[in-house]
Motif scaffolding. Sequence first.
Motif, PDB file in Angstrom:
ATOM      1  N   ALA A 121       0.841  -1.210   0.000  1.00  0.00           N
ATOM      2  CA  ALA A 121       0.000   0.000   0.000  1.00  0.00           C
ATOM      3  C   ALA A 121       0.869   1.250   0.000  1.00  0.00           C
ATOM      4  O   ALA A 121       0.591   2.219  -0.725  1.00  0.00           O
ATOM      5  N   GLU A 122       1.939   1.228   0.787  1.00  0.00           N
ATOM      6  CA  GLU A 122       2.847   2.381   0.816  1.00  0.00           C
ATOM      7  C   GLU A 122       3.456   2.619  -0.567  1.00  0.00           C
ATOM      8  O   GLU A 122       3.536   3.770  -1.044  1.00  0.00           O
ATOM      9  N   ARG A 123       3.877   1.549  -1.219  1.00  0.00           N
ATOM     10  CA  ARG A 123       4.497   1.680  -2.537  1.00  0.00           C
ATOM     11  C   ARG A 123       3.523   2.273  -3.554  1.00  0.00           C
ATOM     12  O   ARG A 123       3.874   3.132  -4.355  1.00  0.00           O
ATOM     13  N   GLN A 124       2.279   1.821  -3.509  1.00  0.00           N
ATOM     14  CA  GLN A 124       1.281   2.323  -4.446  1.00  0.00           C
ATOM     15  C   GLN A 124       0.901   3.778  -4.135  1.00  0.00           C
ATOM     16  O   GLN A 124       0.641   4.572  -5.047  1.00  0.00           O
ATOM     17  N   LEU A 125       0.903   4.130  -2.861  1.00  0.00           N
ATOM     18  CA  LEU A 125       0.631   5.521  -2.484  1.00  0.00           C
ATOM     19  C   LEU A 125       1.716   6.453  -3.018  1.00  0.00           C
ATOM     20  O   LEU A 125       1.418   7.582  -3.431  1.00  0.00           O
ATOM     21  N   GLU A 126       2.950   5.995  -3.003  1.00  0.00           N
ATOM     22  CA  GLU A 126       4.041   6.812  -3.518  1.00  0.00           C
ATOM     23  C   GLU A 126       3.906   7.055  -5.024  1.00  0.00           C
ATOM     24  O   GLU A 126       4.472   8.000  -5.558  1.00  0.00           O
ATOM     25  N   ASN A 127       3.131   6.168  -5.683  1.00  0.00           N
ATOM     26  CA  ASN A 127       2.811   6.359  -7.107  1.00  0.00           C
ATOM     27  C   ASN A 127       1.493   7.115  -7.291  1.00  0.00           C
ATOM     28  O   ASN A 127       0.905   7.094  -8.373  1.00  0.00           O
ATOM     29  N   ASN A 128       1.032   7.731  -6.193  1.00  0.00           N
ATOM     30  CA  ASN A 128      -0.161   8.587  -6.207  1.00  0.00           C
ATOM     31  C   ASN A 128      -1.449   7.828  -6.516  1.00  0.00           C
ATOM     32  O   ASN A 128      -2.384   8.370  -7.116  1.00  0.00           O
ATOM     33  N   LYS A 129      -1.514   6.570  -6.082  1.00  0.00           N
ATOM     34  CA  LYS A 129      -2.730   5.792  -6.264  1.00  0.00           C
ATOM     35  C   LYS A 129      -3.524   5.728  -4.957  1.00  0.00           C
ATOM     36  O   LYS A 129      -2.965   5.837  -3.868  1.00  0.00           O
ATOM     37  N   PHE A 130      -4.820   5.571  -5.103  1.00  0.00           N
ATOM     38  CA  PHE A 130      -5.690   5.292  -3.963  1.00  0.00           C
ATOM     39  C   PHE A 130      -5.675   3.788  -3.754  1.00  0.00           C
ATOM     40  O   PHE A 130      -5.804   3.013  -4.703  1.00  0.00           O
ATOM     41  N   VAL A 131      -5.518   3.343  -2.500  1.00  0.00           N
ATOM     42  CA  VAL A 131      -5.383   1.913  -2.216  1.00  0.00           C
ATOM     43  C   VAL A 131      -6.541   1.439  -1.350  1.00  0.00           C
ATOM     44  O   VAL A 131      -6.903   2.083  -0.357  1.00  0.00           O
ATOM     45  N   ILE A 132      -7.105   0.302  -1.734  1.00  0.00           N
ATOM     46  CA  ILE A 132      -8.147  -0.301  -0.916  1.00  0.00           C
ATOM     47  C   ILE A 132      -7.891  -1.794  -0.771  1.00  0.00           C
ATOM     48  O   ILE A 132      -7.498  -2.471  -1.723  1.00  0.00           O
ATOM     49  N   GLY A 133      -8.072  -2.285   0.443  1.00  0.00           N
ATOM     50  CA  GLY A 133      -8.036  -3.714   0.716  1.00  0.00           C
ATOM     51  C   GLY A 133      -9.448  -4.137   1.066  1.00  0.00           C
ATOM     52  O   GLY A 133      -9.889  -3.945   2.208  1.00  0.00           O
ATOM     53  N   PRO A 134     -10.207  -4.673   0.117  1.00  0.00           N
ATOM     54  CA  PRO A 134     -11.614  -4.991   0.364  1.00  0.00           C
ATOM     55  C   PRO A 134     -11.780  -6.176   1.320  1.00  0.00           C
ATOM     56  O   PRO A 134     -10.959  -7.093   1.339  1.00  0.00           O
ATOM     57  N   ALA A 135     -12.836  -6.126   2.110  1.00  0.00           N
ATOM     58  CA  ALA A 135     -13.183  -7.219   3.016  1.00  0.00           C
ATOM     59  C   ALA A 135     -14.382  -7.977   2.463  1.00  0.00           C
ATOM     60  O   ALA A 135     -15.158  -7.447   1.666  1.00  0.00           O
ATOM     61  N   THR A 136     -14.534  -9.201   2.890  1.00  0.00           N
ATOM     62  CA  THR A 136     -15.585 -10.057   2.351  1.00  0.00           C
ATOM     63  C   THR A 136     -16.991  -9.577   2.707  1.00  0.00           C
ATOM     64  O   THR A 136     -17.957  -9.976   2.064  1.00  0.00           O
ATOM     65  N   ASP A 137     -17.118  -8.723   3.708  1.00  0.00           N
ATOM     66  CA  ASP A 137     -18.442  -8.262   4.125  1.00  0.00           C
ATOM     67  C   ASP A 137     -18.875  -6.981   3.428  1.00  0.00           C
ATOM     68  O   ASP A 137     -19.910  -6.399   3.772  1.00  0.00           O
ATOM     69  N   GLY A 138     -18.101  -6.518   2.454  1.00  0.00           N
ATOM     70  CA  GLY A 138     -18.454  -5.301   1.731  1.00  0.00           C
ATOM     71  C   GLY A 138     -17.761  -4.057   2.237  1.00  0.00           C
ATOM     72  O   GLY A 138     -17.887  -2.991   1.629  1.00  0.00           O
ATOM     73  N   GLY A 139     -17.039  -4.183   3.321  1.00  0.00           N
ATOM     74  CA  GLY A 139     -16.259  -3.058   3.833  1.00  0.00           C
ATOM     75  C   GLY A 139     -14.824  -3.164   3.349  1.00  0.00           C
ATOM     76  O   GLY A 139     -14.551  -3.693   2.279  1.00  0.00           O
ATOM     77  N   PHE A 140     -13.890  -2.657   4.143  1.00  0.00           N
ATOM     78  CA  PHE A 140     -12.479  -2.787   3.787  1.00  0.00           C
ATOM     79  C   PHE A 140     -11.645  -2.959   5.048  1.00  0.00           C
ATOM     80  O   PHE A 140     -12.027  -2.499   6.126  1.00  0.00           O
ATOM     81  N   TYR A 141     -10.510  -3.659   4.889  1.00  0.00           N
ATOM     82  CA  TYR A 141      -9.602  -3.832   6.021  1.00  0.00           C
ATOM     83  C   TYR A 141      -8.440  -2.849   5.958  1.00  0.00           C
ATOM     84  O   TYR A 141      -7.729  -2.659   6.943  1.00  0.00           O
ATOM     85  N   LEU A 142      -8.266  -2.219   4.787  1.00  0.00           N
ATOM     86  CA  LEU A 142      -7.180  -1.246   4.619  1.00  0.00           C
ATOM     87  C   LEU A 142      -7.599  -0.209   3.587  1.00  0.00           C
ATOM     88  O   LEU A 142      -8.231  -0.540   2.576  1.00  0.00           O
ATOM     89  N   MET A 143      -7.242   1.032   3.860  1.00  0.00           N
ATOM     90  CA  MET A 143      -7.429   2.110   2.896  1.00  0.00           C
ATOM     91  C   MET A 143      -6.205   3.006   2.960  1.00  0.00           C
ATOM     92  O   MET A 143      -5.744   3.367   4.042  1.00  0.00           O
ATOM     93  N   GLY A 144      -5.670   3.354   1.792  1.00  0.00           N
ATOM     94  CA  GLY A 144      -4.526   4.251   1.743  1.00  0.00           C
ATOM     95  C   GLY A 144      -4.807   5.408   0.809  1.00  0.00           C
ATOM     96  O   GLY A 144      -5.276   5.202  -0.319  1.00  0.00           O
ATOM     97  N   LEU A 145      -4.555   6.620   1.276  1.00  0.00           N
ATOM     98  CA  LEU A 145      -4.828   7.777   0.427  1.00  0.00           C
ATOM     99  C   LEU A 145      -3.894   8.937   0.756  1.00  0.00           C
ATOM    100  O   LEU A 145      -3.415   9.089   1.874  1.00  0.00           O
ATOM    101  N   HIS A 146      -3.651   9.738  -0.283  1.00  0.00           N
ATOM    102  CA  HIS A 146      -2.819  10.924  -0.172  1.00  0.00           C
ATOM    103  C   HIS A 146      -3.648  12.075   0.391  1.00  0.00           C
ATOM    104  O   HIS A 146      -4.875  12.118   0.233  1.00  0.00           O
TER     105      HIS A 146
END
Length: 231
Positions: free
Chosen positions: A102-127
């Motif tokens: 997630a850190e690596r993708q954030l450095e490339n200015n991307k929004f990062v999401i780690g989706p969870a099976t229940d429709g939420g997310f376990y991780l979110m990364g944003l600038h």
Amino acid sequence: MNQNNTSKTAILVFANSSREEVKHKAIARGDVLFDALTNHTLETVEKTRLPYFHFSEKHQFGKTFGERFTNAIQAVYDRGFERVITIGNDSPQLRPQHITEAERQLENNKFVIGPATDGGFYLMGLHKDQFDGNAFRQLDWQTSKLSKQLLSLVSNTMHVFRLPMLFDIDTVADIKSFLSYAYAIPVKIFQILLQILEEAEKTSACYILRVENLHFRLPHNKGSPLLLQSA
């Protein structure tokens, strides 16, 4: 809270104490489980060597979950960080690699999401430039709609990177699914989950036996099984 002044990325662990969690999640031995989950999460975070902040209910402010979560993200930005990776404590499959990717993708200015099976997310990364506090507060937090709403909010203006989908644990039903399909579970957490599931199944079996021993049938939608059990 751990700080590393050389990094512009910080991790926000948004997780209440076990005492607070058991008020909202009806899981037997929930205090033991949530303590173990929080310890696992913090150990995972520390392996990344990134600065992190743990916001429990003592550090949160706001009337709704959305307000408290949004305010916590803003608080990390206010400390001078440019990028924030948010995680909870309810995904035992979380690994340092998920966070570092997630850190690596954030450095490339991307929004990062780690989706969870229940429709939420376990991780979110944003600038910091991607963060719209007012819009975030309006999302349907703690519902199965959350990931879709979040992606709808950001996908038109940002490149999105998706991490693998993982389980998170909020109910006994989640535990059953998790133990059936999940992999790479920490041994201590696996043992606690098994104990909780065994206790839940014993309680269910005793309840069914007691109702069956009454020797009569109730029509659908009539009476209260809970009252029959306690009679």
